[in-house]
Design a protein around this motif. Structure first.
Motif, PDB file in Angstrom:
ATOM      1  N   ILE A   1      -0.965  -3.082  10.846  1.00  0.00           N
ATOM      2  CA  ILE A   1      -0.983  -3.899  12.049  1.00  0.00           C
ATOM      3  C   ILE A   1       0.437  -4.376  12.312  1.00  0.00           C
ATOM      4  O   ILE A   1       1.174  -4.718  11.376  1.00  0.00           O
ATOM      5  N   THR A   2       0.844  -4.355  13.573  1.00  0.00           N
ATOM      6  CA  THR A   2       2.206  -4.727  13.937  1.00  0.00           C
ATOM      7  C   THR A   2       2.238  -6.153  14.455  1.00  0.00           C
ATOM      8  O   THR A   2       1.506  -6.507  15.393  1.00  0.00           O
ATOM      9  N   ILE A   3       3.073  -6.974  13.826  1.00  0.00           N
ATOM     10  CA  ILE A   3       3.252  -8.371  14.226  1.00  0.00           C
ATOM     11  C   ILE A   3       4.749  -8.612  14.350  1.00  0.00           C
ATOM     12  O   ILE A   3       5.501  -8.389  13.391  1.00  0.00           O
ATOM     13  N   ALA A   4       5.173  -9.039  15.534  1.00  0.00           N
ATOM     14  CA  ALA A   4       6.600  -9.291  15.786  1.00  0.00           C
ATOM     15  C   ALA A   4       7.447  -8.090  15.380  1.00  0.00           C
ATOM     16  O   ALA A   4       8.466  -8.216  14.694  1.00  0.00           O
ATOM     17  N   LYS A   5       6.991  -6.905  15.777  1.00  0.00           N
ATOM     18  CA  LYS A   5       7.698  -5.638  15.534  1.00  0.00           C
ATOM     19  C   LYS A   5       7.806  -5.293  14.049  1.00  0.00           C
ATOM     20  O   LYS A   5       8.624  -4.464  13.654  1.00  0.00           O
ATOM     21  N   THR A   6       6.995  -5.951  13.205  1.00  0.00           N
ATOM     22  CA  THR A   6       6.977  -5.676  11.775  1.00  0.00           C
ATOM     23  C   THR A   6       5.598  -5.163  11.389  1.00  0.00           C
ATOM     24  O   THR A   6       4.578  -5.748  11.772  1.00  0.00           O
ATOM     25  N   GLN A   7       5.547  -4.061  10.655  1.00  0.00           N
ATOM     26  CA  GLN A   7       4.274  -3.490  10.251  1.00  0.00           C
ATOM     27  C   GLN A   7       3.777  -4.138   8.951  1.00  0.00           C
ATOM     28  O   GLN A   7       4.528  -4.262   7.984  1.00  0.00           O
ATOM     29  N   PHE A   8       2.505  -4.535   8.969  1.00  0.00           N
ATOM     30  CA  PHE A   8       1.873  -5.135   7.799  1.00  0.00           C
ATOM     31  C   PHE A   8       0.695  -4.252   7.381  1.00  0.00           C
ATOM     32  O   PHE A   8      -0.077  -3.789   8.232  1.00  0.00           O
ATOM     33  N   ASN A   9       0.561  -4.056   6.088  1.00  0.00           N
ATOM     34  CA  ASN A   9      -0.560  -3.295   5.544  1.00  0.00           C
ATOM     35  C   ASN A   9      -1.763  -4.227   5.358  1.00  0.00           C
ATOM     36  O   ASN A   9      -1.632  -5.306   4.774  1.00  0.00           O
ATOM     37  N   VAL A  10      -2.907  -3.810   5.826  1.00  0.00           N
ATOM     38  CA  VAL A  10      -4.126  -4.599   5.684  1.00  0.00           C
ATOM     39  C   VAL A  10      -4.681  -4.388   4.279  1.00  0.00           C
ATOM     40  O   VAL A  10      -5.055  -3.272   3.904  1.00  0.00           O
ATOM     41  N   ILE A  11      -4.721  -5.467   3.492  1.00  0.00           N
ATOM     42  CA  ILE A  11      -5.205  -5.373   2.114  1.00  0.00           C
ATOM     43  C   ILE A  11      -6.613  -5.947   1.957  1.00  0.00           C
ATOM     44  O   ILE A  11      -7.247  -5.754   0.914  1.00  0.00           O
ATOM     45  N   GLY A  12      -7.099  -6.665   2.976  1.00  0.00           N
ATOM     46  CA  GLY A  12      -8.417  -7.273   2.847  1.00  0.00           C
ATOM     47  C   GLY A  12      -8.997  -7.662   4.187  1.00  0.00           C
ATOM     48  O   GLY A  12      -8.265  -7.869   5.166  1.00  0.00           O
TER      49      GLY A  12
END
Length: 351
Positions: free
Chosen positions: A87-98
């Protein structure tokens, strides 16, 4: 700070993405995502603690600076996200762990990320980052009795902040719940008074009846030379022993009843504004030309209301005092009956 058991910081954010205008004309769509920075070292404090992980895993201390996220179940379903997605938040990609399920009564946060990463990617006004900035500080007191002192210390330390304790939040729950509480309290008080009077009256009647049944015994004792005050002392002593025994049994039953309430009582929840007494901040979402009003993220807070039946030292002391008081009253009535007894009248009834 003395009296404080645990502290966690929180940072509530909101990202709004402007979409393209419809081909048929009209306003562009706006997609709003609420984000909460979580102190991964203290997961038991704050809004994150109210949820339950349904898929994947929760945060760990090693995730403090990692680009990982825990996503609300409803938000994940609406955006086709699952464990392992990005998921992209403030142009930063985060991996969904839960995936986390939150109480239905709350205004759920869409995405949780580590506090340090939330501070690093967010911007406000002229600040490029919010490093070291918080929107909320969650404090757990060492005990319930320490809450007022901790509340006062924090209010003095942070005079510009809104300091809210669980007691403040509970006091703002109004309407039918407050009316029901008042009704139950008043009804309980009157029932307790009525039962107390009935218990005193019953104890007095039973003691008087016992003295009446022992007319022969007391008459014989008087004929043998017992003084009236000695008989009165015997009756008072018997009443006191009965009162102490009754207090012990009653206190034991009280503890049993309190334990049953703790075991079977349901957990209630209440959703209130973070600033008690005020209306939660409202926002607007424009999607496909339609306008929808919604509560802004972080404007409300969900608290759990536990039902407790506390048996404290004051309650126990009051029970003992009332039991002994009832015994003294009953003994006094029985003693008055015995004091009026004449030996000749009693001996007439001896077979």
């Amino acid at each position: 700070m003395s009296g404080v058991a645990e502290v966690a910081g929180g940072l509530s954010l909101n990202e709004t993405v402007v979409g393209s205008a419809p081909a048929s004309g009209g306003l562009p769509s706006l997609t709003s995502t609420s984000i909460d920075g979580v102190d991964v070292a203290h997961l038991k404090l704050g809004p994150y603690a109210a949820g339950t992980i349904t898929s994947g895993r929760s945060f760990t201390a090693a995730d403090a600076e990692a680009d990982v996220a825990v996503v609300d179940a409803g938000y994940a379903a609406a955006h086709h996200l699952r464990v392992g997605s990005t998921i992209t938040i403030a142009k930063t990609q985060f991996n969904v762990i839960g995936i986390i399920s939150q109480p239905a009564a709350s205004n759920p946060t869409n995405v949780f990320i580590p506090l340090g990463r939330a501070q690093a990617i967010a911007a406000y006004g002229g600040l490029h980052t919010l490093a070291g900035k918080l929107t909320a500080i969650y404090v757990s007191a060492a005990s319930a009795s320490a809450v007022p002192a901790v509340h006062s210390k924090i209010a003095a330390l942070l005079p510009g902040a809104t300091v809210t304790s669980s007691g403040d939040l509970a006091s703002k729950v109004s309407g039918s719940l407050a009316s029901a509480t008042k009704l139950a309290t008043d009804l309980g008080r009157w029932l307790a008074a009525a039962m107390l009077l009935a218990a005193f009256a019953l104890a007095g009647l039973l003691t008087t009846a016992a003295v009446r049944r022992r007319v022969r015994e007391f008459g014989t004792l008087k004929a043998l030379g017992w003084r009236t005050r000695r008989i009165v002392a015997q009756i008072m002593a018997e009443s006191l022993v009965t009162g102490v025994a009754g207090a012990a049994v009653g206190i034991g039953l009280g503890f049993v009843g309190a334990a049953l309430i703790e075991a079977i009582a349901p957990t209630l929840t209440a959703t209130v504004a973070l600033n008690p007494g005020s209306t939660p901040p409202q926002g607007a979402l424009i999607n496909g030309g339609s306008l929808k009003t919604l509560t802004l993220p972080g404007g409300v807070h969900t608290i759990s209301v536990q039902l407790h039946a506390t048996v404290g030292a004051t309650t126990i002391l009051l029970a003992v005092v009332l039991a002994i008081g009832g015994a003294v009253l009953a003994g006094a009535l029985g003693s008055w009956r015995a004091a009026r007894l004449r030996p000749a009248h009693a001996l007439v009834r001896v077979a």
